[in-house]
Every structure is written in structure tokens, then in C-alpha cells.
Motif scaffolding. Structure first.
Motif, PDB file in Angstrom:
ATOM      1  N   PRO A 167       2.368  -4.527  -6.907  1.00  0.00           N
ATOM      2  CA  PRO A 167       2.483  -5.762  -6.742  1.00  0.00           C
ATOM      3  C   PRO A 167       3.955  -6.001  -6.320  1.00  0.00           C
ATOM      4  O   PRO A 167       4.887  -5.158  -6.732  1.00  0.00           O
ATOM      5  N   PRO A 168       4.444  -7.116  -5.639  1.00  0.00           N
ATOM      6  CA  PRO A 168       5.918  -7.187  -5.237  1.00  0.00           C
ATOM      7  C   PRO A 168       6.696  -7.336  -6.593  1.00  0.00           C
ATOM      8  O   PRO A 168       6.458  -7.967  -7.437  1.00  0.00           O
ATOM      9  N   GLY A 169       7.879  -6.593  -6.362  1.00  0.00           N
ATOM     10  CA  GLY A 169       8.644  -6.492  -7.592  1.00  0.00           C
ATOM     11  C   GLY A 169       8.116  -5.700  -8.804  1.00  0.00           C
ATOM     12  O   GLY A 169       9.195  -5.610  -9.700  1.00  0.00           O
ATOM     13  N   SER A 170       6.963  -5.228  -8.685  1.00  0.00           N
ATOM     14  CA  SER A 170       6.823  -4.471  -9.825  1.00  0.00           C
ATOM     15  C   SER A 170       7.290  -2.957  -9.969  1.00  0.00           C
ATOM     16  O   SER A 170       7.252  -2.351  -8.991  1.00  0.00           O
ATOM     17  N   GLY A 171       7.176  -2.564 -11.164  1.00  0.00           N
ATOM     18  CA  GLY A 171       7.913  -0.914 -11.400  1.00  0.00           C
ATOM     19  C   GLY A 171       6.427  -0.265 -11.879  1.00  0.00           C
ATOM     20  O   GLY A 171       6.562   0.787 -11.998  1.00  0.00           O
ATOM     21  N   CYS A 172       5.322  -0.849 -11.830  1.00  0.00           N
ATOM     22  CA  CYS A 172       3.936  -0.243 -12.177  1.00  0.00           C
ATOM     23  C   CYS A 172       3.119  -0.599 -10.899  1.00  0.00           C
ATOM     24  O   CYS A 172       3.098  -1.874 -10.398  1.00  0.00           O
ATOM     25  N   SER A 173       2.279   0.429 -10.451  1.00  0.00           N
ATOM     26  CA  SER A 173       1.242   0.544  -9.645  1.00  0.00           C
ATOM     27  C   SER A 173      -0.274   0.484 -10.325  1.00  0.00           C
ATOM     28  O   SER A 173      -0.035   0.828 -11.373  1.00  0.00           O
ATOM     29  N   VAL A 174      -0.955   0.051  -9.394  1.00  0.00           N
ATOM     30  CA  VAL A 174      -2.305   0.245  -9.779  1.00  0.00           C
ATOM     31  C   VAL A 174      -2.988   1.181  -8.678  1.00  0.00           C
ATOM     32  O   VAL A 174      -2.526   1.272  -7.666  1.00  0.00           O
ATOM     33  N   ILE A 175      -4.073   2.140  -9.327  1.00  0.00           N
ATOM     34  CA  ILE A 175      -4.666   3.090  -8.467  1.00  0.00           C
ATOM     35  C   ILE A 175      -6.214   2.835  -8.831  1.00  0.00           C
ATOM     36  O   ILE A 175      -6.517   2.484  -9.760  1.00  0.00           O
ATOM     37  N   PHE A 176      -6.885   3.124  -7.543  1.00  0.00           N
ATOM     38  CA  PHE A 176      -8.380   3.201  -7.703  1.00  0.00           C
ATOM     39  C   PHE A 176      -8.738   4.010  -6.841  1.00  0.00           C
ATOM     40  O   PHE A 176      -8.091   4.518  -5.727  1.00  0.00           O
ATOM     41  N   GLY A 177     -10.052   4.373  -6.679  1.00  0.00           N
ATOM     42  CA  GLY A 177     -10.824   5.396  -5.587  1.00  0.00           C
ATOM     43  C   GLY A 177     -12.065   5.907  -6.065  1.00  0.00           C
ATOM     44  O   GLY A 177     -12.815   5.326  -6.898  1.00  0.00           O
ATOM     45  N   LYS A 178     -12.318   7.231  -5.487  1.00  0.00           N
ATOM     46  CA  LYS A 178     -13.579   7.695  -5.915  1.00  0.00           C
ATOM     47  C   LYS A 178     -13.244   9.138  -6.732  1.00  0.00           C
ATOM     48  O   LYS A 178     -12.369   9.769  -6.461  1.00  0.00           O
ATOM     49  N   ASN A 179     -14.004   8.862  -7.576  1.00  0.00           N
ATOM     50  CA  ASN A 179     -13.833  10.050  -8.801  1.00  0.00           C
ATOM     51  C   ASN A 179     -12.467  10.006  -9.346  1.00  0.00           C
ATOM     52  O   ASN A 179     -11.887  11.170  -9.585  1.00  0.00           O
ATOM     53  N   VAL A 180     -11.821   8.796  -9.706  1.00  0.00           N
ATOM     54  CA  VAL A 180     -10.646   8.727 -10.349  1.00  0.00           C
ATOM     55  C   VAL A 180     -10.756   8.433 -11.770  1.00  0.00           C
ATOM     56  O   VAL A 180      -9.728   8.407 -12.545  1.00  0.00           O
ATOM     57  N   THR A 181     -11.887   7.824 -12.069  1.00  0.00           N
ATOM     58  CA  THR A 181     -11.981   7.234 -13.643  1.00  0.00           C
ATOM     59  C   THR A 181     -13.493   7.181 -13.834  1.00  0.00           C
ATOM     60  O   THR A 181     -14.447   6.863 -12.863  1.00  0.00           O
ATOM     61  N   LEU A 236       1.092  -1.191  -0.099  1.00  0.00           N
ATOM     62  CA  LEU A 236      -0.075  -0.024  -0.083  1.00  0.00           C
ATOM     63  C   LEU A 236       0.872   1.272  -0.033  1.00  0.00           C
ATOM     64  O   LEU A 236       1.712   1.524   0.985  1.00  0.00           O
ATOM     65  N   ASP A 237       0.840   1.960  -1.244  1.00  0.00           N
ATOM     66  CA  ASP A 237       1.632   3.282  -1.214  1.00  0.00           C
ATOM     67  C   ASP A 237       0.963   4.278  -0.737  1.00  0.00           C
ATOM     68  O   ASP A 237       1.750   5.315  -0.174  1.00  0.00           O
ATOM     69  N   ALA A 238      -0.459   4.615  -0.921  1.00  0.00           N
ATOM     70  CA  ALA A 238      -1.135   5.915  -0.665  1.00  0.00           C
ATOM     71  C   ALA A 238      -2.364   5.571  -0.376  1.00  0.00           C
ATOM     72  O   ALA A 238      -2.909   4.815  -1.101  1.00  0.00           O
ATOM     73  N   ASP A 239      -3.174   6.270   0.397  1.00  0.00           N
ATOM     74  CA  ASP A 239      -4.619   6.565   0.303  1.00  0.00           C
ATOM     75  C   ASP A 239      -4.913   7.971   0.809  1.00  0.00           C
ATOM     76  O   ASP A 239      -4.651   8.290   2.049  1.00  0.00           O
ATOM     77  N   TYR A 240      -5.248   8.548  -0.316  1.00  0.00           N
ATOM     78  CA  TYR A 240      -5.298   9.997   0.115  1.00  0.00           C
ATOM     79  C   TYR A 240      -6.822  10.221  -0.438  1.00  0.00           C
ATOM     80  O   TYR A 240      -7.344  10.086  -1.357  1.00  0.00           O
ATOM     81  N   ALA A 241      -7.416  11.356   0.647  1.00  0.00           N
ATOM     82  CA  ALA A 241      -8.629  11.718   0.342  1.00  0.00           C
ATOM     83  C   ALA A 241      -8.570  13.251   0.379  1.00  0.00           C
ATOM     84  O   ALA A 241      -8.036  13.653   1.305  1.00  0.00           O
ATOM     85  N   ALA A 242      -9.704  14.005  -0.358  1.00  0.00           N
ATOM     86  CA  ALA A 242      -9.861  15.513  -0.333  1.00  0.00           C
ATOM     87  C   ALA A 242     -11.085  15.720  -1.044  1.00  0.00           C
ATOM     88  O   ALA A 242     -11.393  15.380  -2.092  1.00  0.00           O
ATOM     89  N   ASP A 243     -12.030  16.198  -0.006  1.00  0.00           N
ATOM     90  CA  ASP A 243     -13.330  16.741  -0.507  1.00  0.00           C
ATOM     91  C   ASP A 243     -13.865  15.505  -1.190  1.00  0.00           C
ATOM     92  O   ASP A 243     -14.136  14.484  -0.416  1.00  0.00           O
ATOM     93  N   ASP A 244     -14.427  15.303  -2.469  1.00  0.00           N
ATOM     94  CA  ASP A 244     -14.947  14.519  -2.998  1.00  0.00           C
ATOM     95  C   ASP A 244     -14.165  13.521  -3.782  1.00  0.00           C
ATOM     96  O   ASP A 244     -14.614  12.996  -4.921  1.00  0.00           O
TER      97      ASP A 244
END
Length: 221
Positions: free
Chosen positions: A57-71, A41-49
Motif C-alpha cells: 500500500p502507498p507509504g506502507s512499510g508492510c506488504s501483503v502477499i498471496f498466491g498459489k500454495n502460500v497458505t 506491485l513488487d513481485a509476481d513469481y511462479a515456479a512449478d506448483d
């Protein structure tokens, strides 16, 4: 910078894929699921809406993001998300131990392109069990997150030629390095059987095997 003709050429800039956005309907449920996979877990950031969570993932150079109002994509619409591993049986056992539902290991039927199975398998039919010859790129296992976003493990131990710079051999984790050492040890054992004697130069032989395997070059015999 000038090329051999004397004309100026643009400087090459590395372009690294580091983030993939996945659509989810329940942010906290998704956070629990991806944490259960053992991802960092790299980040869990919230602001307003707005809220964004990032996992790697272990050993990965790429991360995944998800959340509220991100896509604006529909939850569960991300499919064909490949995770490359050096030992598919081991990673499957790990996820099962974490209580994650995952398919049996399967292979692509040696290039059968006539099946209805998952589109991101390029139309291949699933055939139960790992590739009989344990070839790279041929063995898979799949799982989905609670929204149905589809992930696919693919086992690769030897890259196709040209995919890896042989002058820049590297391993993403201690586990990947250990797997490479085990393959080199098994191949070296066959080498000693063929020669009928102990190879005192085994460190150099191991090193050549591991570098060539990763670069997709001809392996030492």
C-alpha cells in the motif's frame, strides 16, 4: 553492552513487521483487485506448483502477499486488516474513483461496546459519519476483496503518547505531510485569532505543532 549494574545486557534488534499473507481463491482476480487499489506491485513469481504475488500500500512499510500454495488458510478468512490513513475522506474518494466498493465513513459511537458489527471493531456499533470531534482512532471505512478478506481504514492524525519518538518525526508520503501542514495551518489560524496579530514566527510554530501532534504530546496554543 553493560547496564548500570555492570551486568551484560542483550543488544536490542529491531523487529519489523513487513509481510502479511492473505488467502485468496483466484490469484489473477486478486492481483487485478489489489492493482486497482493503486498499490505497488513488487513481485509476481511462479515456479512449478507455486506462485507468490506481493503488493505494498502507498507509504506502507508492510506488504501483503498471496498466491498459489502460500497458505492453507481458507480464502476470505483474513479479517481486521487495518490501514492507517491521515485523511479518511480523501482515501475513500480515491478508491471510489478507482471503482472500488467501500463503506461510508463511520465512527465507533464514542466507545459503545455493545454492538454485533464486525468483530475486529471490538464489538463497537457503527454510527454513520466521521467522529463528530474528528478525534484520532475514531473514524473508519471498510472494504473487502473479491474473496471477502476484510480491510478497515482508520484515521489517525495524532498518536497516543509514547507511540512515536518525538526525536524521529517522519511522514510516510507527500500526502501525509500535506495533511499535517493543513492541520497545522488551521490551528495556527486560531492561534493568530487569539493573539490578534500576525505571527512572523509561523515556521517554528508549524514545526512544533507537527512534531508534537505526531508524538501525541500537548499541542502549542
Amino acid at each position: 553492552m553493560a547496564n548500570p549494574t555492570g551486568n551484560a545486557s542483550p543488544v536490542r534488534v529491531d523487529t519489523k513487521l513487513e509481510v502479511i499473507v492473505i488467502p485468496v481463491s483466484d490469484v489473477d482476480r486478486a492481483k487485478h483487485f489489489y492493482g486497482r487499489l493503486g498499490w505497488r506491485l513488487d513481485a509476481d513469481y511462479a515456479a512449478d506448483d507455486f506462485r507468490v504475488i506481493q503488493f505494498t500500500p502507498p507509504g506502507s512499510g508492510c506488504s501483503v502477499i498471496f498466491g498459489k500454495n502460500v497458505t492453507a488458510a481458507a480464502p476470505g478468512s483474513a479479517q481486521g486488516l487495518y490501514l492507517i490513513v491521515s485523511d479518511i475522506a480523501a482515501v475513500r474518494d480515491e478508491l471510489l474513483g478507482r471503482g472500488v466498493k467501500i463503506s461510508e465513513v463511520f465512527h465507533d459511537g464514542s466507545g459503545v461496546y455493545a454492538g454485533p458489527d464486525q468483530p475486529y471493531l471490538f464489538g463497537r456499533l457503527r454510527v454513520g459519519g466521521p467522529d463528530p470531534e474528528h478525534r484520532s482512532y475514531r473514524s473508519f471505512a471498510s472494504f473487502s476483496d473479491p474473496d471477502g478478506n476484510g480491510w478497515l481504514f482508520q484515521e489517525i492524525t495524532m498518536r497516543l503518547p509514547g507511540r512515536i519518538d518525538s526525536a524521529a518525526t517522519s511522514f510516510a508520503s507527500a500526502s501525509d505531510l500535506a495533511s499535517a501542514l493543513r492541520r497545522a495551518a488551521a490551528a495556527h489560524g486560531e492561534h493568530e485569532k487569539r493573539t490578534g496579530q500576525r505571527d512572523e514566527n509561523w515556521p517554528e510554530w508549524y514545526a512544533q505543532y507537527m512534531v508534537r501532534e505526531q508524538a501525541g504530546e500537548t499541542l502549542p496554543q
